[in-house]
Motif scaffolding. Sequence first.
Motif, short mmCIF file in Angstrom:
data_model
loop_
_atom_site.label_atom_id
_atom_site.label_comp_id
_atom_site.label_asym_id
_atom_site.label_seq_id
_atom_site.Cartn_x
_atom_site.Cartn_y
_atom_site.Cartn_z
N GLN A 107 -16.24 29.62 -78.40
CA GLN A 107 -15.35 30.07 -77.71
C GLN A 107 -14.35 30.82 -77.92
OE1 GLN A 107 -14.50 25.56 -76.04
NE2 GLN A 107 -16.32 25.61 -74.43
N GLN A 108 -13.73 31.42 -77.32
CA GLN A 108 -12.34 32.72 -77.82
C GLN A 108 -10.71 31.72 -78.24
OE1 GLN A 108 -11.75 35.91 -75.28
NE2 GLN A 108 -9.57 36.34 -76.62
N GLN A 109 -10.63 31.45 -79.37
CA GLN A 109 -9.71 30.76 -79.89
C GLN A 109 -9.41 31.88 -80.77
OE1 GLN A 109 -12.30 26.70 -80.75
NE2 GLN A 109 -10.64 27.10 -82.44
N ALA A 110 -7.50 30.81 -80.98
CA ALA A 110 -7.19 32.07 -82.51
C ALA A 110 -7.40 30.59 -83.66
CB ALA A 110 -5.48 31.65 -81.96
N ARG A 111 -8.12 31.35 -84.96
CA ARG A 111 -8.36 31.06 -85.96
C ARG A 111 -7.44 31.74 -86.68
NH1 ARG A 111 -13.73 28.14 -85.52
NH2 ARG A 111 -14.43 28.35 -83.77
N MET A 124 -7.25 36.39 -92.12
CA MET A 124 -8.17 37.13 -91.22
C MET A 124 -7.21 36.55 -89.57
SD MET A 124 -11.77 37.55 -90.20
CE MET A 124 -12.38 38.16 -88.73
N ARG A 125 -6.79 37.39 -89.18
CA ARG A 125 -6.72 36.46 -87.59
C ARG A 125 -7.96 37.07 -86.93
NH1 ARG A 125 -3.61 37.73 -83.04
NH2 ARG A 125 -2.52 35.85 -81.57
N GLN A 131 -15.71 39.12 -84.45
CA GLN A 131 -14.41 40.36 -85.34
C GLN A 131 -15.08 39.66 -86.66
OE1 GLN A 131 -10.81 39.12 -84.38
NE2 GLN A 131 -9.44 39.78 -86.05
N ALA A 132 -14.77 41.20 -87.30
CA ALA A 132 -15.60 41.77 -88.85
C ALA A 132 -14.53 42.04 -89.69
CB ALA A 132 -16.42 43.48 -88.86
N GLN A 151 -15.31 32.24 -100.69
CA GLN A 151 -14.38 31.06 -100.20
C GLN A 151 -13.82 31.57 -98.47
OE1 GLN A 151 -11.22 27.75 -101.38
NE2 GLN A 151 -12.40 28.61 -102.84
N ILE A 152 -14.24 30.54 -97.55
CA ILE A 152 -13.11 31.24 -96.35
C ILE A 152 -12.72 29.43 -96.41
CG2 ILE A 152 -13.40 31.41 -93.65
CD1 ILE A 152 -16.04 32.59 -95.28
#
Length: 301
Positions: A107-111, A124-125, A131-132, A151-152
Amino acid sequence: MASAWQNWLAKRFKFTQEKQLRQNDVLVFIYQQGYLFLVLILITFIAGVNYANNLILGFCFLISAVLCISFYLTFKQLHGLKIDVSCAEVGQAGEAVHLDLYFSQPQQQARYLWIQAGDQLHKMRMTELKQACRISFLAAQRGQFHYPNIQIFSVYPFGLVRAWTYLYLQQISWIAPQAKMAAAENKYHQQNFEQDLDEFRELRGYKPGDSLQAVSWKQAARGQGLHVKVFEQHQEQHHVEIYYERMPSASHEEKLSLMMGLVEQCEQLQCAYALHLPNAQLPSGAGGQQLLQAKLLLAQA
């Protein structure tokens, strides 16, 4: 102890090509300012109890709730995220090799993510469903290139809690040697290489527009006029044979670099070539696929 911990991490977070982060893939703990937040909670709790002040206790419970909500919100930044990894099969020494990370979410959300790979840190936003992110590394030497563990993590929204995961990559890239020309040939190689691939056929009279490099200056010096050397092109029936043992060097790495230089020259001139290595051979050919195979053989030699 440290070795056992690293082995456990490598086993749990082993990554092949794609992965969707689930609950057991995400680690969550208090982060930096969160420790000060804990101290504030403790101080307000003690003060509220000692002074029997409901207002202070209410404030204590409020900031405790903020910390608890932070655990959930930060965890959701990584949970459910799908990650695909792609890397080039072959690179070249002295150049960058790229690792592509493809992120997708149900689902589309801001991460708001941070990606750490070795000594690199990328922010990264993510706002789209897919997204890549590309990470570049310098390939310093020939052979296998092992990508560092990734690490993320995220500290969104308040920076009180950190959620993170590891990617212990199994992918490798093969690094071909850096192209090098023999020192004795550097000065004249570019202009003479093409003629070395041809056979002399005849002399003909000079015509306006002919290259001066093709003029037979010996005949001109004898007063016989301007004549141009005509060569029979090596196209279908001829090609260049590049032999490892004929490279003018005693060093194994330098021989491979010289072979790489000849391969690039052949590609520039669109001339077919074949490679002869001690333990492998590449049949005659030209073009992108031939160049890829040549680089792979030289990288693995």
